[in-house]
Design an enzyme around this catalytic site. Structure first.
Site, short mmCIF file in Angstrom:
data_model
loop_
_atom_site.label_atom_id
_atom_site.label_comp_id
_atom_site.label_asym_id
_atom_site.label_seq_id
_atom_site.Cartn_x
_atom_site.Cartn_y
_atom_site.Cartn_z
N HIS A 71 -4.87 -8.25 4.66
CA HIS A 71 -4.63 -6.53 4.16
C HIS A 71 -4.81 -6.34 2.19
CE1 HIS A 71 -0.51 -6.65 3.62
NE2 HIS A 71 -0.75 -7.41 4.11
N ASP A 188 0.98 -10.98 -1.33
CA ASP A 188 0.70 -10.66 0.92
C ASP A 188 0.31 -9.36 0.42
OD1 ASP A 188 1.87 -9.60 2.86
OD2 ASP A 188 3.68 -8.88 2.51
N GLU A 222 -1.88 -2.05 6.61
CA GLU A 222 -1.45 -3.78 7.27
C GLU A 222 0.54 -3.07 7.08
OE1 GLU A 222 1.30 -7.20 8.12
OE2 GLU A 222 1.03 -6.04 6.12
N GLU A 223 0.81 -2.97 6.23
CA GLU A 223 1.92 -2.89 5.61
C GLU A 223 3.34 -1.53 6.07
OE1 GLU A 223 3.57 -4.71 4.34
OE2 GLU A 223 2.29 -5.76 2.79
N ASP A 243 -2.80 -13.98 6.52
CA ASP A 243 -1.72 -13.55 6.37
C ASP A 243 -0.23 -14.56 5.50
OD1 ASP A 243 -0.05 -11.22 4.41
OD2 ASP A 243 -0.43 -9.51 6.82
N HIS A 323 8.13 -9.63 -0.13
CA HIS A 323 8.40 -8.09 -0.87
C HIS A 323 8.87 -8.32 -1.93
CE1 HIS A 323 6.97 -6.72 3.57
NE2 HIS A 323 5.94 -7.30 3.13
#
Length: 351
Positions: A71, A188, A222-223, A243, A323
């Site tokens: 993603h 990510d 995706e998030e 991922d 994150h």
């Protein structure tokens, strides 16, 4: 050809990808970039209605398919409120905490196309003014955006064209060290997107005929939980999410190997596929780690929840400080790509 494409090219691709603002819901520019990359290597693509990008490479077997996904959408924010003090209150996009973005530079993307820069700060930042500067909670109430413009009140901000709902992206601050580390926000999952794009390029360069028709989905939601749960062909047997691997206390994943997820918050991944991936790694001298990600979901788990009758898996490079301001190493990129290369050439898992 070597077991891995030019690492410098992959790292350059990561740098380009992370530098394109793309919080979930604001991904058209990065999708255009990936679309152009694939066009230049003569791979046809199509977009789904959600804005994701799909490339398909025909295989010897056209009745049973594979699908791989990574993603391009990232964490970000939206303008929640224009404050009377000439600053902005945020609403977060994706699963992270305000402390992860304190002090970060950002961009405010207006509907007219203008981008204003700013800094995300605590309202009570100055220790010369606020006694509780270090103790106040890092939350929506206390965090705000200081805009790099001469504004003192709500009207001044509105005159710039900034309004509620404008997207806010975070400066990636990407750096490549001489000893192989890649430091940046949004590894990510843009590190994995770069790996998939390089994999497709290698397949084309080698004129490799895959055993099964294989779809590559560059997903863009995706998030927020549903990027890869649609556009899965009825013929798809195996669905592989590429991922990040989660690093932290109690984890086996590191920054130097490919991480194979055996379970996340959604439950176990397919046992047969997991064993197949481990066997491929051992047969081809690929460094890997098996791991459980306790607070995690992927496009593959979203597809399972959507009711697709598929065998699902999840692998990826190990990413530290997920994150937040993330880091990985080029060795992890190499091992992930090698495993994917051997995987797409292998036979399907029995079911």
């Amino acid at each position: 050809m070597t077991a891995y494409p030019n690492t410098k090219e992959t790292k350059k691709l990561i740098e380009k990808l992370v530098s394109i603002p793309s919080p979930s819901g604001y991904t058209s520019k990065v999708i255009q970039f990936t679309e152009q990359f694939l066009k230049e290597i003569e791979v046809e693509t199509k977009r789904n209605r959600k804005g994701g990008l799909i490339a398909t490479l025909p295989g010897k077997n056209t009745e049973e398919h594979r699908m791989l996904t990574a993603h391009v959408d990232t964490l970000g924010a939206m303008v929640k409120e224009i404050k009377s003090n000439g600053r902005l209150r945020l609403d977060l996009i994706g699963g992270f905490k305000f402390n992860a973005i304190e002090g970060e530079y950002c961009g405010i993307h207006t509907a007219s196309g203008k981008v204003f820069t700013g800094t995300i700060l605590m309202h009570q930042t100055s220790v010369h003014v606020y006694k509780n500067a270090g103790e106040a909670k890092r939350n929506q109430e206390n965090m705000e955006v200081r805009i790099d413009a001469m504004v003192e009140n709500e009207d001044d901000i509105k005159k710039l064209g900034i309004q509620v709902g404008d997207f806010v992206s975070f400066d990636p601050r990407v750096q490549m060290t001489d000893n192989g580390f890649i430091k940046s926000r949004h590894l990510d999952d843009k590190a994995s997107v770069a790996i998939l794009l390089q994999l497709i390029k290698r397949i084309k360069q080698e004129n490799l005929k895959l055993p099964y028709t294989t779809h590559f989905l560059i997903s863009n939601n995706e998030e927020i939980g549903y990027g890869g749960n649609s556009n899965i062909t009825p013929e798809t047997v195996e669905y592989m999410a590429v991922d990040m691997g989660a690093i932290g206390d109690g984890q086996s994943t590191d920054e130097y190997t490919v991480s194979i997820c055996v379970k996340d918050a959604s439950g176990p991944y397919h046992y047969g596929l997991r064993k197949h991936l481990s066997e491929l790694a051992e047969e081809n001298n690929i460094a890997y780690k098996l791991d459980i990600y306790p607070y995690y979901g992927s496009d593959a788990s979203a597809a399972i929840r959507a009711g697709h009758d598929i065998i699902h898996g999840l692998i990826g490079p190990g990413i530290d400080a997920s994150h937040a301001y993330e880091r990985t190493h080029e060795n992890s990129l190499k091992e992930t790509e090698k495993l994917l290369y051997h995987y797409v050439k292998s036979q399907l898992v029995s079911y």
